[in-house]
Structures are given as structure tokens and as C-alpha cells.
Design a protein around this motif. Structure first.
Motif, short mmCIF file in Angstrom:
data_model
loop_
_atom_site.label_atom_id
_atom_site.label_comp_id
_atom_site.label_asym_id
_atom_site.label_seq_id
_atom_site.Cartn_x
_atom_site.Cartn_y
_atom_site.Cartn_z
N SER A 46 23.40 30.94 48.06
CA SER A 46 23.13 29.51 47.82
C SER A 46 23.65 29.06 46.46
CB SER A 46 21.63 29.23 47.91
OG SER A 46 20.92 29.92 46.90
N GLU A 47 23.59 29.95 45.46
CA GLU A 47 24.13 29.66 44.13
C GLU A 47 25.06 30.82 43.78
OE1 GLU A 47 23.57 26.96 42.45
OE2 GLU A 47 21.89 26.12 43.56
N ASN A 48 26.38 30.54 43.62
CA ASN A 48 27.31 31.63 43.34
C ASN A 48 28.60 31.05 42.77
OD1 ASN A 48 29.19 31.02 45.65
ND2 ASN A 48 27.28 31.39 46.79
N LEU A 49 29.47 31.96 42.39
CA LEU A 49 30.81 31.59 41.93
C LEU A 49 31.85 31.98 42.96
CD1 LEU A 49 30.53 32.64 38.16
CD2 LEU A 49 30.49 30.33 39.10
N GLY A 50 31.43 32.14 44.20
CA GLY A 50 32.29 32.60 45.28
C GLY A 50 31.70 33.85 45.90
N GLY A 51 31.55 33.88 47.22
CA GLY A 51 30.90 35.03 47.86
C GLY A 51 29.42 35.02 47.59
N ASP A 52 28.88 36.21 47.33
CA ASP A 52 27.45 36.35 47.08
C ASP A 52 27.17 36.55 45.60
OD1 ASP A 52 26.86 36.09 49.73
OD2 ASP A 52 26.62 38.24 50.11
N ALA A 53 25.92 36.21 45.20
CA ALA A 53 25.37 36.54 43.89
C ALA A 53 24.13 37.39 44.12
CB ALA A 53 25.04 35.27 43.11
N VAL A 54 23.47 37.79 43.06
CA VAL A 54 22.18 38.45 43.15
C VAL A 54 21.12 37.48 42.66
CG1 VAL A 54 20.73 40.30 42.26
CG2 VAL A 54 23.08 40.77 42.92
N ARG A 55 20.00 37.38 43.40
CA ARG A 55 18.91 36.51 43.00
C ARG A 55 17.69 37.35 42.62
NH1 ARG A 55 16.64 32.05 47.07
NH2 ARG A 55 16.06 33.92 48.27
N LEU A 56 17.07 37.02 41.48
CA LEU A 56 15.82 37.64 41.04
C LEU A 56 14.71 36.60 41.12
CD1 LEU A 56 17.01 39.39 37.73
CD2 LEU A 56 17.20 40.25 40.07
N GLN A 57 13.53 37.03 41.58
CA GLN A 57 12.36 36.16 41.60
C GLN A 57 11.16 36.90 41.05
OE1 GLN A 57 12.36 34.97 45.84
NE2 GLN A 57 12.88 32.89 45.17
N GLN A 58 10.17 36.16 40.60
CA GLN A 58 8.91 36.69 40.07
C GLN A 58 9.20 37.68 38.93
OE1 GLN A 58 6.07 37.74 43.21
NE2 GLN A 58 7.32 36.54 44.65
N THR A 59 8.99 38.98 39.11
CA THR A 59 9.25 39.96 38.05
C THR A 59 10.42 40.86 38.41
OG1 THR A 59 7.63 41.49 39.01
CG2 THR A 59 6.84 39.96 37.30
N GLY A 60 11.34 40.36 39.24
CA GLY A 60 12.48 41.16 39.67
C GLY A 60 13.38 41.57 38.50
N GLN A 61 13.94 42.83 38.61
CA GLN A 61 14.82 43.34 37.57
C GLN A 61 16.03 44.03 38.21
OE1 GLN A 61 13.07 45.70 34.45
NE2 GLN A 61 11.14 44.55 34.47
N LEU A 62 17.17 43.93 37.54
CA LEU A 62 18.41 44.59 37.97
C LEU A 62 19.05 45.18 36.72
CD1 LEU A 62 20.37 44.80 40.54
CD2 LEU A 62 21.66 42.98 39.40
N TRP A 63 19.39 46.52 36.75
CA TRP A 63 19.96 47.11 35.56
C TRP A 63 20.94 48.23 35.91
CZ3 TRP A 63 15.12 48.20 37.38
CH2 TRP A 63 14.77 49.54 37.56
N LYS A 64 21.79 48.55 34.93
CA LYS A 64 22.78 49.62 35.10
C LYS A 64 23.09 50.23 33.74
CE LYS A 64 27.27 50.81 37.07
NZ LYS A 64 26.69 51.99 37.76
N THR A 65 23.35 51.56 33.75
CA THR A 65 23.65 52.31 32.52
C THR A 65 25.10 52.78 32.55
OG1 THR A 65 21.36 53.07 32.40
CG2 THR A 65 22.99 54.29 31.09
N TRP A 66 25.79 52.74 31.38
CA TRP A 66 27.16 53.23 31.24
C TRP A 66 27.26 54.22 30.08
CZ3 TRP A 66 26.17 48.05 32.13
CH2 TRP A 66 26.68 47.52 33.33
N ASP A 67 28.19 55.14 30.22
CA ASP A 67 28.56 56.05 29.15
C ASP A 67 29.91 55.59 28.61
OD1 ASP A 67 29.32 58.07 27.45
OD2 ASP A 67 28.90 59.71 28.84
#
Length: 844
Positions: A46-67
Motif C-alpha cells: 500500500s505504501e512503497n517505492l515500487g513492488g513491496d515494502a515492509v510494514r511494522l506495527q505496534q512493537t514490530g522490529q526488523l534488524w540485520k547484522t553485517w561484518d
């Protein structure tokens, strides 16, 4: 691949070309399987820059680690958006460099920033390089229906950085701004090693003539990673005009073995009396413990909350600033940021939805620095495109704190004045800055003088500082210092008791809460024997730290201070003016079909005794009609105001026989004075500027911001006359002292007609004042009087200026002044009158 990276260093932006590799990229069109998540996290289209986005609600979290071991110049790009946020909902983007133990917020979205528009986020700091534990995390702290959206995350880095290297970083230029010829000004430049190998600085050179290195701890220095050294530069201009040189720093930085920094300044000629280049210097160490408006907060970390206004104050241990501010400040999209809370909204201006009243207007102004003072180029009421608010800017302060990463810090008092009205809402701004840029601007409004609309506003808005030479910088500094030097000496009101011990003064009788509610008091004070005893200045967030710059409205005190005073000035210059017929100067009055304005004089108009009225049961009944709001107060053009004023009230008695309060009468008197002045002084003349400001206020050293007035929003620009002025507390004392104690004299020279001033001050009662429907209250020549009894001694008339909502400037007949500015419709001062009589008797 070759790309262009952008690096944020100490408030400046540097662009450079590097050979970078994409370490990671994800547009989320295939979900978010490469990430860790918790809470409510889902794909969304519904809200994106083309294709899909990720939506967070309430206390949702998304994270990633890099070396990122083996990579330098690591950059993280992402896009972030939100919808339906309400106070206190937030969406956060943050990163960690220690595997997720501690996070730094780089983007926070809240109510007002929830339009669904994706914002570009970028992280590029030295600690992202060669790091096995870089974490990017997005999280929501919101209600059930609120949304945070993530798009297009990319991580890039430059390979081949396994061998540690030194990396020299400092400001990209030094600008001393405008400096008086013969004055010496220093600026301190901090050099930091942002690399991982030791930085060896060989030499510092390149300046000559008026520019010099005054102190240098960098030459031959060896700096470990993140260590710093300082170079103090001096500018001592000997000639007028600009100077531009380059400071060279030689080091073992492989990318910049010779770092050349532009150094500039502008020499100014002609010194004003008493002018000081380094005005009010500070001597503290800069070691300040701060929990609000921290450097991290001003540079993007954390969430927006209201703070005690002491956070905007110059702290006790503040150090001398190391940067010279001269140039332009622009706020970016202030109309879409910030928080808002109503305290009182009589007319229901704002509801739960968004509204322009809940945000700052656009801000684009230039400032100059004089020592530790920061002075706006533009003073007075600043007209703009905002539908409801107009700025009034005040001089602020500049200082340094050691925890501000080498930047200097500033605070600016300001006010929002309601368009076409006189309510004044007082605010403060604060930010850090260096020679090239500035942090976000934190702002907060926690007080006002306004009977019907009382609100809090606070937040943080992105800003840009563009250094540039301000043409009139020296004049601006001289005028500011001249006003500061002219202020009436101030003491706290508590000092009255110790200064007048024989009087046994109870200072609580001034501003007594039984007469004026303390929650609605803006400022109050007492003037006696050359000293201004001050009090008030409390806000909903504690004491205002710049009480001498707390601007208050006039409302109808302007009838006395402007319309009545201008009339008595014109009577002095042109004897007989007060008997001029209104119809001889205003065609609208002469052409009135009912002939209501025949035989009405200027004196009748300022007395509000024109003979034209509707109601007599109460002296203020006509003034309170709804028709006055819609027909006079709310209209913006002169012709509409004048036509209404002329036609509204029918003739019901002979002019000069009955007082009925009409702001429209004062407007007619002001329009008549304007026409008269143009006839005498020329078509470009203005009754406010040429009669009030030029002849009275400027010689009295009234503040430059005070030397302005509300005017109609058309080509006529008619001064309102009956309201629309603003004051600082020092201006109130100067104005009342000039009128009553100095008897209309400026620097010993008479400027008001003395006979008419005696009438206005109720000292000449052979011309009886007009009675009102209020017990013991009278009116004459635009001034009020309250007849007071001194038990067992005498009765005295006490003249005063009065303003809507609770504003009283009382000119006591013992050569004292008592004033207060409040906004809860309270107008009593009996206790103050009695207490002042202990200091100086009334009956002699």
C-alpha cells in the motif's frame, strides 16, 4: 563499481568519489527473509517505492547484522515512511556498532511526519568500517492501526582497508564574519584523527597579515585514533573589506597529505560609542552536565519531549564560543513537524486533527554574532505566508559546552504573534553550529499572553546554516549594544524590602495572587527611584531564562501609548490639532449619509465621546458585540475597517458629553492623524514612524522590536492605533516613566503638549474627566484613571493604561510605576497601590 558517497562530519557535508562495493541490498519485493524480526512485521504494497515494502506495527522490529571487516567508508542507505501516527507514536531507524548492545537513533517519525512520504536515510560514520558487529534496526513504538514502512536498504563499502590508515578531519573552512578594524577575535579549530592509525601532523602554515595562528597544539603532534588537537586562529583587521587566505596542515593522511582550509573575514570601519567587539565574554570551562537538548538529540537521536526551559539557558559554567556566526538560517518544512497541546481554546480553533496552527511558519532569517550575543537582522513583526502565525525574533545567546563535539551552542528567544491580532506566544529555539553548518533546531513554546488561546508547541526541525556577510552587521551590533546599555537598572522585586527597610515593604502585595492568578501572570514589576524591580516570567515549563526578552502584547494600552500620545504630540507641534474636525480629514466621515460625524473633533474621538453609540447600560457594551468582531477586528483591509468604524454607531447625543468605549473611535482618530501628518510632512509620512518612533520611542531607546506595530494588510498599511503594539518589560517602564514622571519630556526636551498631558494624567480637573459605568473609573485623552482613597489622608486619581485580558500600566501619583501583564481577565491592583504608598506617600 564507482559511486559517489556523502559523509556527514561535524555538521558539514563532503562529497567524494570512491571505488565502492555493494555489500548488501534489499528492496523487499521478495519479502524480508534475509532479516530477523519480532512482533507485527509483514510485507506490504500500500505504501512503497515500487513492488513491496515492509510494514511494522505496534512493537514490530526488523534488524540485520553485517561484518564490514576489510572495508572502509561504509555507508548504509534506506528509505523510511509512516502513516496514521498519533501522539506519542513513533517509528525509529537506528544502528549499532557493538553487535546490538547499544543503538543510536538516526531517524524518528511521529505525528506530523506521517504523510506516507518516504524519507531518505543515510548513515556514514567511521565506526561502521572494519567492524564485525554493525546492526541496522527498524522498530515501531505505536498503536494498533499505526504504520512504519521500510524500503530499499543498501550497504556499500570500499575494500582494501585492512591496513589501518590515519584520517584527518576538521572544519572545511573558518569564517570570522564581520569584525571591527582594530579589534582582535580568536577562533579555535579542532583537528581530529578519524582513522585507525596514528595521525602525524608535520606543520601548520599559510596565514599572514591580518590573519595569524595564535596558538597551535597540532604541529609535530601524533594523534591516536579519535584524538584531537587545537589550532587557535586570530583575526585583527587593519583595513576595511574582505580577506581570504588558506591554512595548510601537512600530515601523513594518505588521502589528504596537505589539507588546505579557506580562512576568511571582513573588516568593518567606524566604531560607535561604547561598542565592544567581544560583547559579554564568558569565562567558564564549558564542562556542563546536560540531560535535555543534548548534542546527540540536536543531531537526530531520541524522541521529542517538552523540557524545562532552563535547558535553553546559558549554563553557569558556559565557555566562550569558538565559532563566529554570521549568515542565514533556514528551517526545512517546519509546517510538517512538531508536537502540540492545547491549554485553552475558547473559539475552538484546533481539534484533534492536524492544523497549520500546530506548526511553526517558514523560517528564513539572517543573524550576526556580537561576542556571546546572537542578533537577528530582522526585528519587529515579520509578515509571511502562514495563515495564522507571524514571527517576532529576539536577540539570543551563544556559548560553548565541552560535550558538543567542538561545536558552539546558541539559543534564540522568539514569539509567534497571531495574524491580524495581538496575542503573543513566547518560544525558544536552540541548536549547535560550527563554521560550516548546524544541527537540527529544537523549539518549545510554553507560555503566552492571550486570554482565549493558550497552547504548547515543541519539537525538532532540520535546518541549514549558510555563512555569509551581513551588510549592516556593524550597525546591528551597535544598535543591540546601545539598547542593552540603555536598559533601566534591574533588581529582583524581593530587593524592595532591603532597599526600603523603613517602609516595611511586603513584596507579596505586588502581583498578589488574590488579584491576579499566578498561573496567568506573564511579567510584573515596580519602578522607583531609578530602579526596575522585576518579577513574574514563570511559564508552564518553569522560569523563562530570558525574561528581559519575553515579548508581551499591548492590546488597548496602545490607545494610550500610541493614539493618545500621538495626538498630544501633534497638539504640541501644531496647536489646535485636537479641535480639528474629523470630517475635514476623512472623506468617509464627511460623506456619511446620516451626518453622524459632523462636529466631532479629534479630542472627542480619543475621549471616545463622539456622541455615536448604541448601548449605554455598560460603558463597554458596544465594544463586546459580535458585529465588532466580524466587521472590524477580523477584517484585514483599511477601507473595510474605516467604513465599518464610520457607519456602525448612530448619533445619539452631542459630541463630548458621554463616554462609550469603542476601539473604532481610536481607529478613526489614528486615520485622522495619519491624514494630518501626510498633509504636514509629505505623502510618505507615517504617524507611527514619524511621530511616535522618531520623536519619542527611538530617543527613549525603546527596543527595535518594539518600534513596530500591527498595520492593515493592504497598500495603505494603516497603523491600528488602538491595539497591535508589543513590548519588552524595560519598554513598559521607559514608556510609563516618560509619560508620568518625566511629564512628556525626552532627554529634558518637552515633546507632548503639557496642558493636554495634565488632562490625560488627571492632574488638571478643571477639564472634568469622563465618568464610566464602573465605580471610581474615569477616562480622558485615551487614558484611564481609578480614584483611590488613602485612609484618613486624601483621595487621588491614579492614571493607567489598560489592555484586554489583564494588562495594566499604573502611573502612581508618588512617582512610582507598577505594571503587570496577564491573561485571565483580572484588572485589580489595590494591594499594590497600598504597598507602594509605604515607600513614597501619596498625600503631600
Amino acid at each position: 563499481m564507482k559511486t559517489v558517497a556523502t559523509l556527514l562530519v561535524a555538521g558539514m557535508t563532503l562529497s567524494y568519489s570512491v571505488q565502492a562495493e555493494i555489500l548488501f541490498t534489499d528492496n523487499f519485493d521478495s519479502g524480508f527473509t534475509q532479516w530477523s524480526s519480532s512482533g507485527v512485521v509483514e510485507s506490504n504494497n500500500s505504501e512503497n517505492l515500487g513492488g513491496d515494502a515492509v510494514r511494522l506495527q505496534q512493537t514490530g522490529q526488523l534488524w540485520k547484522t553485517w561484518d564490514t571487516t576489510g572495508y572502509s567508508n561504509v555507508t548504509i542507505d534506506y528509505y523510511f515512511a509512516a502513516t496514521l501516527l498519533e501522539d506519542p507514536d513513533y517509528c525509529y531507524a537506528e544502528y549499532s556498532t557493538d553487535g546490538g548492545n547499544q543503538y543510536t537513533v538516526v531517524t524518528s517519525l511521529t505525528n506530523g511526519q506521517d504523510t506516507g512520504t518516504f524519507q531518505h536515510g543515510l548513515i556514514n560514520t567511521a565506526d561502521l568500517a572494519n567492524n564485525p558487529g554493525v546492526v541496522l534496526r527498524f522498530r515501531a513504538a505505536a498503536s494498533t492501526a499505526d504504520n512504519c514502512f521500510i524500503e530499499n536498504v543498501t550497504v556499500t563499502g570500499e575494500p582494501g582497508s585492512g591496513t589501518p590508515e590515519a584520517d584527518i578531519q576538521t572544519s572545511s573552512s573558518v569564517n570570522f564574519g564581520s569584525v571591527l578594524i582594530g579589534s582582535s577575535v580568536n577562533q579555535t579549530l579542532t583537528v581530529t584523527n578519524q582513522g585507525q592509525a596514528d595521525l602525524l601532523i608535520n606543520s601548520v602554515s599559510g596565514l599572514s597579515g591580518d590573519l595569524a595562528v595564535a596558538a597551535d597544539s597540532c604541529s609535530s603532534a601524533s594523534l591516536r585514533a579519535q584524538s584531537q588537537c587545537q589550532i587557535t586562529l586570530n583575526y585583527l583587521p587593519s583595513i576595511e573589506g574582505s580577506v581570504n587566505q588558506s591554512l595548510s596542515i601537512q600530515s601523513n593522511d594518505p588521502d589528504q597529505p596537505v589539507l588546505n582550509l579557506p580562512v576568511s573575514g571582513y573588516g568593518l570601519d567606524d566604531q560607535g560609542d561604547g561598542y565592544v567587539e567581544n560583547y559579554e565574554p564568558l569565562s567558564g570551562s564549558g564542562s556542563v552536565s546536560r540531560s535535555e537538548l543534548t548534542y546527540a538529540y540536536l543531531n537526530g537521536a531520541g524522541s521529542d519531549t517538552q523540557v524545562p526551559l532552563s535547558a535553553f539557558a546559558v549554563p553557569a559554567n558556559a565557555a566562550q564560543p569558538v565559532h563566529q556566526f554570521e549568515g542565514r538560517i533556514q528551517l526545512h518544512n517546519p509546517g510538517s513537524t512538531g508536537q502540540f497541546a492545547e491549554q485553552r481554546d475558547t473559539f475552538r480553533y484546533t481539534g484533534s486533527g492536524d492544523d497549520p496552527r500546530k506548526h511553526l511558519p517558514d523560517f528564513d532569517f539572517r543573524f550576526v554574532q556580537s561576542g556571546t550575543h546572537l542578533i537577528p537582522e530582522t526585528r519587529g513583526i515579520v509578515l509571511g505566508s502562514h495563515p495564522y502565525w507571524e514571527y517576532i525574533l529576539e536577540p539570543g545567546r551563544v556559548w560553548r559546552e565541552t560535550n558538543d563535539s567542538g561545536d558552539s551552542r546558541a539559543a534564540i528567544p522568539f514569539s509567534l504573534m497571531q495574524k491580524n491580532s495581538n496575542c503573543v506566544h513566547n518560544g525558544l529555539m536552540s541548536f549547535t553550529f560550527n563554521d560550516n553548518g548546524m544541527s537540527d533546531v529544537a523549539y518549545q513554546i510554553s507560555s503566552e499572553t492571550c486570554l482565549y488561546y493558550q497552547v504548547d508547541m515543541w519539537g525538532r526541525v532540520a535546518a541549514t546554516y549558510t555563512p555569509s556577510t551581513v551588510t549592516d552587521a556593524l550597525l546591528i551590533k551597535q544598535q543591540h549594544q546601545a539598547y542593552e546599555a540603555s536598559k533601566v537598572p534591574v533588581k529582583p522585586i524581593s530587593a524592595l524590602a532591603s532597599d526600603y527597610p523603613a517602609a516595611n515593604v511586603d513584596v507579596s502585595q505586588f502581583g498578589n495572587s488574590s488579584e491576579v492568578s499566578s498561573d496567568y501572570m506573564s511579567v510584573y514589576g515596580v519602578y522607583v527611584d531609578g530602579t526596575h524591580y522585576t518579577a513574574g516570567c514563570e511559564t508552564r515549563a518553569g522560569m523563562h531564562p530570558y525574561c528581559d526578552r519575553l515579548r508581551v502584547p499591548s492590546y488597548s494600552t496602545a490607545k494610550s501609548a500610541m493614539a493618545g500620545t500621538a495626538t498630544m504630540r501633534l497638539e504640541y507641534l501644531y496647536p489646535g490639532y485636537m479641535q480639528e474636525q474629523i470630517t475635514d480629514w476623512l472623506p468617509e466621515a464627511a460623506n456619511d449619509p446620516e451626518n453622524d460625524w459632523q462636529q466631532v473633533t479629534v479630542n472627542n474621538a480619543i475621549d471616545m465621546a463622539t456622541g455615536n453609540y448604541r448601548l449605554t447600560s455598560d460603558s463597554l457594551s458596544d465594544e463586546g458585540s459580535v458585529a465588532n468582531d466580524t466587521g472590524f477586528f477580523l477584517v484585514e483591509g483599511h477601507q473595510n475597517k474605516l467604513d465599518y468604524s464610520v457607519s456602525r454607531y448612530p448619533r445619539n447625543s452631542e459630541p463630548g458629553t458621554l463616554f462609550i468605549y469603542h476601539t473604532t473611535d481610536t481607529y478613526i482618530a489614528t486615520a485622522t492623524a495619519q491624514a494630518y501628518v501626510k498633509d504636514k510632512l509629505g505623502a510618505q509620512a507615517d504617524v507611527f514612524q514619524d511621530v511616535i518612533v522618531k520623536d519619542i520611542w527611538a530617543p527613549l531607546n525603546m527596543d527595535l522590536g518594539t518600534q513596530d506595530t500591527r498595520r492593515t494588510y493592504d497598500s495603505v498599511k494603516m497603523p491600528f492605533g488602538g491595539y497591535g503594539l508589543t513590548f519588552l518589560r524595560d519598554d513598559i517602564v521607559k514608556l510609563a516613566r516618560f509619560t508620568s514622571i518625566d511629564n512628556g519630556r525626552v532627554n529634558g526636551q518637552q515633546v507632548l503638549d503639557p496642558a493636554q498631558l495634565e488632562v490625560a494624567l488627571f492632574r488638571e480637573l478643571s477639564t472634568p474627566p469622563f465618568t464610566t459605568t464602573y465605580t471610581n473609573k474615569y477616562y480622558s485623552n485615551s487614558f484611564w484613571s481609578l480614584k483611590q482613597s488613602v485612609p484618613g489622608q486624601c483621595e487621588v486619581h491614579v492614571p493607567y493604561m489598560s489592555g484586554y485580558g489583564g494588562i495594566q500600566f499604573v502611573m502612581l501619583p508618588n512617582d512610582m510605576i507598577y505594571y503587570y501583564v496577564s491573561d485571565n481577565d483580572e484588572f485589580k491592583w489595590d494591594k499594590a497601590f497600598a504597598e507602594a504608598g509605604k515607600i513614597k506617600p501619596y498625600c503631600q
